[in-house]
Design an enzyme around this catalytic site. Structure first.
Site, PDB file in Angstrom:
ATOM      1  N   GLY A  21       0.823  -1.066   0.106  1.00 15.22           N
ATOM      2  CA  GLY A  21       0.039   0.168   0.032  1.00 15.22           C
ATOM      3  C   GLY A  21       0.939   1.617   0.221  1.00 15.22           C
ATOM      4  O   GLY A  21       1.643   1.018  -0.246  1.00 15.22           O
ATOM      5  N   GLY A  23       2.209   3.453   2.504  1.00 13.75           N
ATOM      6  CA  GLY A  23       2.872   2.910   3.113  1.00 13.75           C
ATOM      7  C   GLY A  23       3.931   1.935   3.491  1.00 13.75           C
ATOM      8  O   GLY A  23       5.269   2.231   3.190  1.00 13.75           O
ATOM      9  N   VAL A  87       0.216 -13.540   3.969  1.00 16.65           N
ATOM     10  CA  VAL A  87       0.549 -13.753   4.764  1.00 16.65           C
ATOM     11  C   VAL A  87       0.017 -14.929   5.899  1.00 16.65           C
ATOM     12  O   VAL A  87      -0.841 -13.658   6.927  1.00 16.65           O
ATOM     13  CB  VAL A  87       1.779 -12.664   5.770  1.00 16.65           C
ATOM     14  CG1 VAL A  87       2.298 -12.662   6.671  1.00 16.65           C
ATOM     15  CG2 VAL A  87       2.816 -11.980   4.913  1.00 16.65           C
ATOM     16  N   GLU A 182     -18.201  11.221   1.172  1.00 16.37           N
ATOM     17  CA  GLU A 182     -17.506  11.002  -0.179  1.00 16.37           C
ATOM     18  C   GLU A 182     -18.468  10.923  -0.901  1.00 16.37           C
ATOM     19  O   GLU A 182     -18.493  10.847  -2.316  1.00 16.37           O
ATOM     20  CB  GLU A 182     -16.070  11.112   0.153  1.00 16.37           C
ATOM     21  CG  GLU A 182     -15.155  12.119   0.097  1.00 16.37           C
ATOM     22  CD  GLU A 182     -13.710  11.589   0.093  1.00 16.37           C
ATOM     23  OE1 GLU A 182     -12.279  12.221   0.434  1.00 16.37           O
ATOM     24  OE2 GLU A 182     -13.241  10.118   0.534  1.00 16.37           O
ATOM     25  N   GLN A 333      -1.057  10.529   4.913  1.00 17.65           N
ATOM     26  CA  GLN A 333       0.507  10.511   5.164  1.00 17.65           C
ATOM     27  C   GLN A 333       1.454  10.011   6.171  1.00 17.65           C
ATOM     28  O   GLN A 333       2.120   9.283   6.226  1.00 17.65           O
ATOM     29  CB  GLN A 333       0.325  11.578   5.571  1.00 17.65           C
ATOM     30  CG  GLN A 333      -0.299  12.704   4.148  1.00 17.65           C
ATOM     31  CD  GLN A 333       1.152  12.724   3.231  1.00 17.65           C
ATOM     32  OE1 GLN A 333       1.946  12.954   3.789  1.00 17.65           O
ATOM     33  NE2 GLN A 333       1.131  13.169   2.079  1.00 17.65           N
TER      34      GLN A 333
END
Length: 447
Positions: A21, A23, A87, A182, A333
């Site tokens: 993803g 990160g 995993v 949204e 972020q």
């Protein structure tokens, strides 16, 4: 039977990154020029840009725009490889990760581990709700919800029963955070603008969109002022907002919620979407259970050290939605900066000439939060600055367009998005046969 532990040829430091993803990918890219070998493991073969996933759900952009192939993204990074598998086990003492793909198992050894497995939808102990109100965490989820929404319109065109048509044209979204807001705004635009004059048996005003939340305001992280503005904008667009509404039951036909005074209300609707909570990947608890003095909270988030390592395991890093550190929010972020930070520390450990602090604390820089409400309307909170309307809408487009992975995806997604926004047309309204949608259609026809 598991294969013997795999690691790349040679004797370089081997970094395993679980999750591709935002990160995980940030960490991998930061390690591009480091003297290490990187193996990325993900149960999907594509990276997913989740902040724009709801736009796939409502037909504004295509699935490929937000889900490029991981192998293509790693093309050109000579020190990175990819294993497509889920995993199933992590052994922090033996320093191995076990991945499985359709019965084929591979054990991978590591020198450093970055766990960026993200989060799943949380139903707050009511997991049976998931059968009737799917969350939106994967590409499959987005396509399934899109097909459910469009199937509702098609069935409403076919039925002669006014009550059944009303149920089919009622859309219920649970959770008034950024994703729920949204989604509600885009479903309203889809129903009241894009599909205008497309059906002969009903008009767009027949569609009813409900947004429910147990909190007293819309978009709690944005503050009361922006929350009120977002709510008014949604209501103007035809969304009915119900706050202090704790959902007590979800079934195939309806959603029931309780108000603060204990009264119960039931809304009948064919389409239900859950965006009310998240739970960290269970891999976090799997690691925490193996490390003395480390615990995972009720949401599965792991208490990590200031440098994002886990307990006394200074070669195991957990980032993003999976961490419980300094009340950091579950934002993209945080994951991206966390991935870059973990990669920087690993690079420092493997560089003999480096003078960098290998235990440097993670210092999150808050770049602000944005959410689109509907066409030309968004909210943004950047430090103490609060914005509403067209300017944050343009900012949202610029920021999210810039963070999309790959030049091709960036160009195609932004171009497609702009064309669809400035016209009433949406070019991605295919009904695909996800398992749940197909089953519901059969159940409906059997009634």
């Amino acid at each position: 039977m598991a294969n013997s532990a795999y690691r790349p040829a040679g004797d370089r430091h081997h970094v395993v990154v679980i999750g591709a993803g935002l990160g995980g990918l940030s960490a991998v890219q930061k390690l591009k020029n480091a003297d290490v070998d990187v193996t990325v493991i993900d149960k999907k073969n594509h990276h997913l840009f989740q902040p724009m996933l709801y736009q796939v759900t409502t037909g504004l952009i295509s699935a490929s725009d937000v889900a490029p192939s991981i192998r293509q993204l790693l093309d050109g990074q000579d020190n990175a490889d990819f294993i497509n598998g889920e995993v199933t086990d992590i052994d922090v003492n033996g320093q191995t990760v076990t991945a499985n793909l359709a019965g084929t198992e591979r054990v991978v050894s590591y020198d450093s581990l970055i766990v960026a497995a993200g989060s799943n939808q949380s139903y707050f102990g009511n997991d049976h709700f998931a059968e009737f109100a799917p969350g939106m965490k994967t590409l499959d989820d987005a396509l399934e919800i899109r097909s459910t929404i469009l199937t509702a319109f098609e069935k409403a065109e076919m039925t002669d029963d006014p009550a059944e048509r009303e149920r089919l044209l009622t859309f219920i979204i649970v959770g008034a955070g950024p994703t729920g807001v949204e989604l509600a705004g885009q479903v309203a635009e889809l129903a009241h603008r894009t599909l205008t004059k497309k059906y002969s048996q009903f008009g767009p005003e027949a569609a009813k969109i409900y947004l429910l939340d147990g909190a007293p305001q819309v978009l709690p992280p944005f503050g009361k002022r922006l929350g009120r503005k977002a709510q008014r904008t949604l209501e103007k667009a035809g969304v009915t907002v119900r706050l202090n509404a704790m959902v007590s039951n979800v079934d195939d036909n309806s959603v029931t919620y309780k108000t603060k005074d204990g009264n119960e209300t039931t809304i009948e609707g064919f389409t239900k979407i859950w965006s009310a909570g998240v739970a960290a990947s269970p891999l976090g608890k799997l690691i925490a259970d193996q490390v003395d003095g480390v615990e995972a909270d009720r949401g599965g988030r792991v208490a990590v050290n200031e440098d994002l390592t886990v307990g006394d395991k200074d070669n195991v890093y957990i980032i993003g939605d999976m961490i419980n550190l300094n009340k950091l929010p579950g934002l993209a972020q945080v994951a991206m900066q966390g991935g870059a930070h973990a990669a920087k520390l690993i690079a420092a450990k493997t560089d003999e000439e480096s003078t960098a602090d290998e235990k440097e604390p993670f210092d999150y820089f808050d770049k602000g939060t944005m959410a689109i409400i509907n066409r030309f309307n968004a909210v943004a909170k950047i430090g103490k600055t609060e914005l509403h309307g067209l300017i944050p809408w343009l900012m949202w487009l610029g920021v999210h367009g810039a963070y999309l992975s790959g030049i091709r995806n960036r160009a195609f997604a932004v171009a497609e998005w702009m064309i669809n926004v400035f016209s009433s047309h949406r070019g991605n309204l295919e009904i695909t046969q996800q398992q749940r949608v197909a089953r519901r259609a059969l159940d409906y026809d059997a009634k």
